[in-house]
Design a protein around this motif. Structure first.
Motif, PDB file in Angstrom:
ATOM      1  N   UNK A  68      -5.649  21.279 -40.386  1.00 24.38           N
ATOM      2  CA  UNK A  68      -4.200  21.209 -40.340  1.00 24.38           C
ATOM      3  C   UNK A  68      -3.674  22.449 -39.641  1.00 24.38           C
ATOM      4  N   UNK A  69      -2.666  22.249 -38.839  1.00 19.95           N
ATOM      5  CA  UNK A  69      -2.144  23.313 -37.993  1.00 19.95           C
ATOM      6  C   UNK A  69      -0.627  23.159 -37.889  1.00 19.95           C
ATOM      7  N   UNK A  70       0.083  24.271 -37.930  1.00 17.91           N
ATOM      8  CA  UNK A  70       1.539  24.241 -37.774  1.00 17.91           C
ATOM      9  C   UNK A  70       1.890  24.797 -36.396  1.00 17.91           C
ATOM     10  N   UNK A  71       2.489  23.951 -35.562  1.00 17.08           N
ATOM     11  CA  UNK A  71       2.928  24.398 -34.246  1.00 17.08           C
ATOM     12  C   UNK A  71       4.391  24.024 -34.074  1.00 17.08           C
ATOM     13  N   UNK A  72       5.075  24.740 -33.212  1.00 18.99           N
ATOM     14  CA  UNK A  72       6.464  24.402 -32.933  1.00 18.99           C
ATOM     15  C   UNK A  72       6.514  23.503 -31.719  1.00 18.99           C
ATOM     16  N   UNK A  73       7.158  22.364 -31.873  1.00 19.25           N
ATOM     17  CA  UNK A  73       7.374  21.441 -30.764  1.00 19.25           C
ATOM     18  C   UNK A  73       8.886  21.310 -30.607  1.00 19.25           C
ATOM     19  N   UNK A  74       9.385  21.737 -29.439  1.00 17.19           N
ATOM     20  CA  UNK A  74      10.830  21.766 -29.174  1.00 17.19           C
ATOM     21  C   UNK A  74      11.578  22.502 -30.280  1.00 17.19           C
ATOM     22  N   UNK A  75      11.007  23.644 -30.706  1.00 20.26           N
ATOM     23  CA  UNK A  75      11.656  24.488 -31.710  1.00 20.26           C
ATOM     24  C   UNK A  75      11.537  23.998 -33.139  1.00 20.26           C
ATOM     25  N   UNK A  76      10.875  22.877 -33.350  1.00 24.62           N
ATOM     26  CA  UNK A  76      10.731  22.286 -34.679  1.00 24.62           C
ATOM     27  C   UNK A  76       9.298  22.477 -35.179  1.00 24.62           C
ATOM     28  N   UNK A  77       9.107  23.158 -36.333  1.00 21.37           N
ATOM     29  CA  UNK A  77       7.748  23.267 -36.878  1.00 21.37           C
ATOM     30  C   UNK A  77       7.173  21.876 -37.145  1.00 21.37           C
ATOM     31  N   UNK A  78       5.968  21.642 -36.654  1.00 26.35           N
ATOM     32  CA  UNK A  78       5.337  20.326 -36.730  1.00 26.35           C
ATOM     33  C   UNK A  78       3.912  20.470 -37.249  1.00 26.35           C
ATOM     34  N   UNK A  79       3.551  19.594 -38.170  1.00 23.97           N
ATOM     35  CA  UNK A  79       2.189  19.579 -38.704  1.00 23.97           C
ATOM     36  C   UNK A  79       1.322  18.717 -37.795  1.00 23.97           C
ATOM     37  N   UNK A  80       0.195  19.287 -37.371  1.00 21.76           N
ATOM     38  CA  UNK A  80      -0.729  18.561 -36.514  1.00 21.76           C
ATOM     39  C   UNK A  80      -2.141  18.693 -37.044  1.00 21.76           C
ATOM     40  N   UNK A  81      -2.977  17.759 -36.646  1.00 14.56           N
ATOM     41  CA  UNK A  81      -4.417  17.859 -36.887  1.00 14.56           C
ATOM     42  C   UNK A  81      -5.026  18.297 -35.569  1.00 14.56           C
ATOM     43  N   UNK A  82      -5.734  19.425 -35.599  1.00 11.38           N
ATOM     44  CA  UNK A  82      -6.377  19.916 -34.384  1.00 11.38           C
ATOM     45  C   UNK A  82      -7.871  19.860 -34.570  1.00 11.38           C
ATOM     46  N   UNK A  83      -8.584  19.560 -33.493  1.00  9.52           N
ATOM     47  CA  UNK A  83     -10.040  19.529 -33.550  1.00  9.52           C
ATOM     48  C   UNK A  83     -10.534  20.960 -33.656  1.00  9.52           C
ATOM     49  N   UNK A  84     -10.965  21.320 -34.836  1.00  6.67           N
ATOM     50  CA  UNK A  84     -11.391  22.691 -35.123  1.00  6.67           C
ATOM     51  C   UNK A  84     -12.290  22.650 -36.351  1.00  6.67           C
ATOM     52  N   UNK A  85     -13.355  23.416 -36.317  1.00  8.29           N
ATOM     53  CA  UNK A  85     -14.264  23.503 -37.460  1.00  8.29           C
ATOM     54  C   UNK A  85     -13.721  24.548 -38.433  1.00  8.29           C
ATOM     55  N   UNK A  86     -13.502  24.141 -39.675  1.00  2.96           N
ATOM     56  CA  UNK A  86     -12.916  25.042 -40.671  1.00  2.96           C
ATOM     57  C   UNK A  86     -13.768  26.304 -40.854  1.00  2.96           C
ATOM     58  N   UNK A  87     -15.084  26.172 -40.751  1.00  7.76           N
ATOM     59  CA  UNK A  87     -15.945  27.344 -40.935  1.00  7.76           C
ATOM     60  C   UNK A  87     -15.855  28.297 -39.738  1.00  7.76           C
ATOM     61  N   UNK A  88     -15.596  27.770 -38.543  1.00  4.85           N
ATOM     62  CA  UNK A  88     -15.383  28.640 -37.384  1.00  4.85           C
ATOM     63  C   UNK A  88     -14.111  29.462 -37.569  1.00  4.85           C
ATOM     64  N   UNK A  89     -13.068  28.820 -38.084  1.00  5.70           N
ATOM     65  CA  UNK A  89     -11.822  29.552 -38.367  1.00  5.70           C
ATOM     66  C   UNK A  89     -12.088  30.634 -39.412  1.00  5.70           C
ATOM     67  N   UNK A  90     -12.819  30.251 -40.452  1.00  3.99           N
ATOM     68  CA  UNK A  90     -13.138  31.182 -41.532  1.00  3.99           C
ATOM     69  C   UNK A  90     -13.907  32.400 -41.017  1.00  3.99           C
ATOM     70  N   UNK A  91     -14.810  32.187 -40.057  1.00  6.01           N
ATOM     71  CA  UNK A  91     -15.641  33.284 -39.543  1.00  6.01           C
ATOM     72  C   UNK A  91     -14.851  34.294 -38.710  1.00  6.01           C
ATOM     73  N   UNK A  92     -13.684  33.895 -38.188  1.00  5.27           N
ATOM     74  CA  UNK A  92     -12.867  34.803 -37.373  1.00  5.27           C
ATOM     75  C   UNK A  92     -12.444  36.010 -38.213  1.00  5.27           C
ATOM     76  N   UNK A  93     -12.545  37.194 -37.624  1.00  3.50           N
ATOM     77  CA  UNK A  93     -12.135  38.402 -38.339  1.00  3.50           C
ATOM     78  C   UNK A  93     -10.618  38.419 -38.561  1.00  3.50           C
ATOM     79  N   UNK A  94      -9.860  37.979 -37.561  1.00  7.48           N
ATOM     80  CA  UNK A  94      -8.402  37.920 -37.675  1.00  7.48           C
ATOM     81  C   UNK A  94      -8.001  36.524 -38.108  1.00  7.48           C
TER      82      UNK A  94
END
Length: 158
Positions: free
Chosen positions: A73-99
């Motif tokens: 799950x990802x929150x991005x702004x589309x035309x200034x409106x926060x929008x919930x999207x599903x992005x192709x991303x591995x949750x463990x890859x996100x977790x491994x990021x230092x930032x």
């Protein structure tokens, strides 16, 4: 020292107060009534490791994904409106990021027996389901109005 348990996502069935569960339809999450004919998704959750983004009031932000899918799950702004999207991303890859990867982070707050998920990158915006069947899971900044922002999380049944 890191706890071993923190390195694995937890999996929970998620439903709202109207007993609607989330199902995957294409690349979207849809809320439908729970029944034997429905295959709900399990939400995978893992806390962000970036201690710098811990919030005194909101706590630790979490990455939210779909079990057995490389979708988060990802929150991005589309035309200034926060929008919930599903992005192709591995949750463990996100977790491994230092930032911490802000668009993918949500604060998980307990309210009684339910949980609320607030976007980290769009404060004041919450994951929500409509009272109408078959509508997408979205974001709202109006809590307690027409959309449900409080969810029950149930342990995984294997």
């Amino acid at each position: 020292m890191e706890h071993q348990a923190l390195r694995v996502p937890t999996y929970r069935l998620i439903r709202d107060s109207q007993q609607m569960v989330w199902v995957l339809k294409g690349n979207s999450l849809i809320a439908v009534p729970f029944s034997n004919h429905v295959k709900p998704v399990y939400l995978s959750m893992i806390a962000c490791r970036d201690a710098e983004i811990y919030d005194e009031k909101e706590g630790t932000p979490f990455y939210l994904g779909i079990k057995e899918q490389n979708l988060c799950l990802c929150c991005t702004e589309i035309e200034g409106q926060p929008t919930l999207q599903l992005k192709e991303e591995d949750i463990m890859s996100l977790y491994q990021e230092a930032k911490g990867q802000a668009p993918f982070l949500f604060f998980r707050t307990e309210e009684g027996s339910t949980f609320v998920f607030q976007s980290f990158s769009c404060p004041g915006w919450f994951i929500a389901t409509s009272s109408a069947v078959g509508q997408p899971v979205t974001l709202t900044n109006e809590r307690g109005q027409t959309k449900s922002t409080n969810f029950y999380l149930e342990g995984e049944n294997n």
